[in-house]
Every structure is written in structure tokens, then in C-alpha cells.
Design a protein around this motif. Structure first.
Motif: not given
Length: 167
Positions: A6-7, A12-13, A123-131
Motif C-alpha cells: 500500500v502506497i 503526513v505520509s 522511496n517506494v517500490n513502484v515496480d511491485n506487481r500488486v500496489a
């Protein structure tokens, strides 16, 4: 169970997606900076355009700045060289036109102010198969730029997957 993530996109995140992220495959057969400039113009229209939108000179000033901020990245394409909104702000400040100064001032809220959630490197893994992109923490005025940034991020992932032969 699927290894997804979950991105959370909000002021505030600690999860960030850089709206200025770009890759060489951003455009099918066109110059990626040209298409990115069109995206940045749309983003600026949302956050700085007001009721009448951006004037022609403002669009030209922004386009010129976008071209300049990507020169360093493409000369040395490492993640730490990826432009952020702060770089666009600095480039606008360096220009002589009165409109450039006004645009930079309007951008301050999103670079230094309370709405600077878009002024960070991804700074998040935007290549994750499920986001899952959670924008529920965005106020009414922030939803449109947040959704535009998420849409741009998904489009970039789609293009990369197309070139990799993934469906």
C-alpha cells in the motif's frame, strides 16, 4: 498474501512518489522529455493555474525549465539525479521573466510549504506487481494533483512492462 504493498500518498505520509520521475521508455517513439513536459504543464495547471489556467508565456517558461532540469539527469541517469519539484522551482527562479518569478512563488507551497509531499524522490517500490495507491489522506485541494501523480506513475509502469513484454 500476494506480496503487494500500500502506497499512502498524503502530506503526513512517509511514502513518496516523485511526479517528475521519468524513464527512457516514457514515450513510445517520442522524446520522453517532451511528454514529461506535457505532464508537468498539466500538474502546474492544477496547482498554479487558477480559474483562467496558465497563460502562453507561463507555459513557455515552464516548458523551458522542464527541458533544463532533465539535462543533468540524462547526462548521468542515476536515481539521485532525478529532478524533483524543488529543481523546477530553482530553475524558474533562475529565469529573468516576471512570469517565471510568479510561477516559482506559486510553487513554494508545494516545495517548502505544508503541501511539499510532491517534492521528494520516490522511496517506494513502484515496480511491485500488486500496489494499492491510498489517497484517502489527501484533502479536497490535494486530490487532483495526487491522482494525476498516481496516474502518471501507473502509466510509466505500463510503458516499462510493455517494453519488457509483460501483460
Amino acid at each position: 498474501k500476494l506480496g503487494g504493498q500500500v502506497i499512502r500518498i498524503s502530506p503526513v505520509s512517509s511514502d513518496y512518489i516523485n511526479p517528475l520521475d521519468i524513464n527512457m521508455n516514457y514515450a513510445d517513439e517520442e522524446d520522453p522529455v517532451t511528454l514529461k513536459s506535457d505532464f508537468v504543464l498539466s500538474l502546474c495547471e492544477l496547482i498554479m493555474g487558477g480559474k483562467t489556467g496558465l497563460e502562453a508565456i507561463e507555459r513557455t517558461v515552464i516548458d523551458r525549465a522542464v527541458q533544463r532540469i532533465y539535462q543533468n539527469y540524462f547526462a548521468d541517469p542515476h536515481p539521485e539525479n532525478m529532478p524533483i519539484l524543488g529543481g523546477l522551482y530553482e530553475c524558474l527562479r533562475a529565469q529573468q521573466e516576471e512570469q517565471a518569478q510568479e510561477l516559482a512563488t506559486a510553487l513554494e507551497l508545494y516545495v517548502f510549504g505544508s503541501l511539499n509531499y510532491l517534492n521528494h524522490r520516490t522511496n517506494v517500490n513502484v515496480d511491485n506487481r500488486v500496489a494499492c495507491y491510498d489517497i484517502s489522506g489527501l484533502g479536497q485541494n490535494l486530490k487532483k494533483p495526487g491522482m494525476l501523480t498516481v496516474q502518471n506513475n501507473i502509466w510509466q509502469r505500463t510503458i516499462v512492462n510493455r517494453y519488457a513484454g509483460k501483460t
